[in-house]
Design a protein around this motif. Structure first.
Motif, PDB file in Angstrom:
ATOM      1  N   THR A   1       0.895   3.895  -2.825  1.00 57.37           N
ATOM      2  CA  THR A   1       0.647   5.197  -2.279  1.00 57.37           C
ATOM      3  C   THR A   1       1.564   6.257  -3.041  1.00 57.37           C
TER       4      THR A   1
ATOM      5  N   SER B   1       0.884  -1.276  -0.150  1.00 62.39           N
ATOM      6  CA  SER B   1       0.007   0.128  -0.099  1.00 62.39           C
ATOM      7  C   SER B   1       0.919   1.083  -0.069  1.00 62.39           C
TER       8      SER B   1
ATOM      9  N   TYR C   1      -3.933   3.011   1.651  1.00 61.85           N
ATOM     10  CA  TYR C   1      -4.336   3.613   0.182  1.00 61.85           C
ATOM     11  C   TYR C   1      -5.523   3.872  -0.034  1.00 61.85           C
TER      12      TYR C   1
END
Length: 117
Positions: free
Chosen positions: A18, A14, A107
């Motif tokens: 991101t 995640s 995320y």
């Protein structure tokens, strides 16, 4: 807009998604490695103050680290919980993105867009 701080851990999927999203959208941020540059007690309290559901939103309750905790966090004071988190930042959900006024944990591209405005 205040500076965007991105608390990350490189092996976190995640976190990588991101970072890729932020970079693709030309959003400037300061990257902080969650384990090498752990948030201070004051920063943890500030992050907590920006959440909508407090510790439940911030803690990685499904992680093995959390499951291995010998203490029941509900029985501890906030300052004790903060110290435990600082000692073992794996307890935090990742990534954490904040501009000091808003926070996004995990995320969430829609939330990133709102924060970048």
């Amino acid at each position: 807009m205040s500076q965007l701080t991105f608390f990350t851990y490189p092996s976190c999927t995640s976190c990588r998604k991101t970072k890729k999203w932020l970079t693709a959208h030309s959003i400037e941020f300061v990257e902080r490695h969650l384990f090498k540059d752990t948030p201070s007690p004051r920063e943890i309290l500030k992050i907590l103050s920006l959440t909508t559901s407090g510790l439940d939103e911030l803690l990685a309750t499904r992680s093995q680290t959390f499951k291995n905790l010998e203490q029941n966090l509900d029985e501890l004071s906030l300052s004790e919980v903060v110290q435990i988190v600082i000692k073992d930042p794996k307890l935090l959900r990742r990534p954490i993105l904040t501009n000091g006024e808003k926070i996004v944990i995990g995320y969430n591209p829609d939330a990133f867009k709102n924060m970048a405005k």
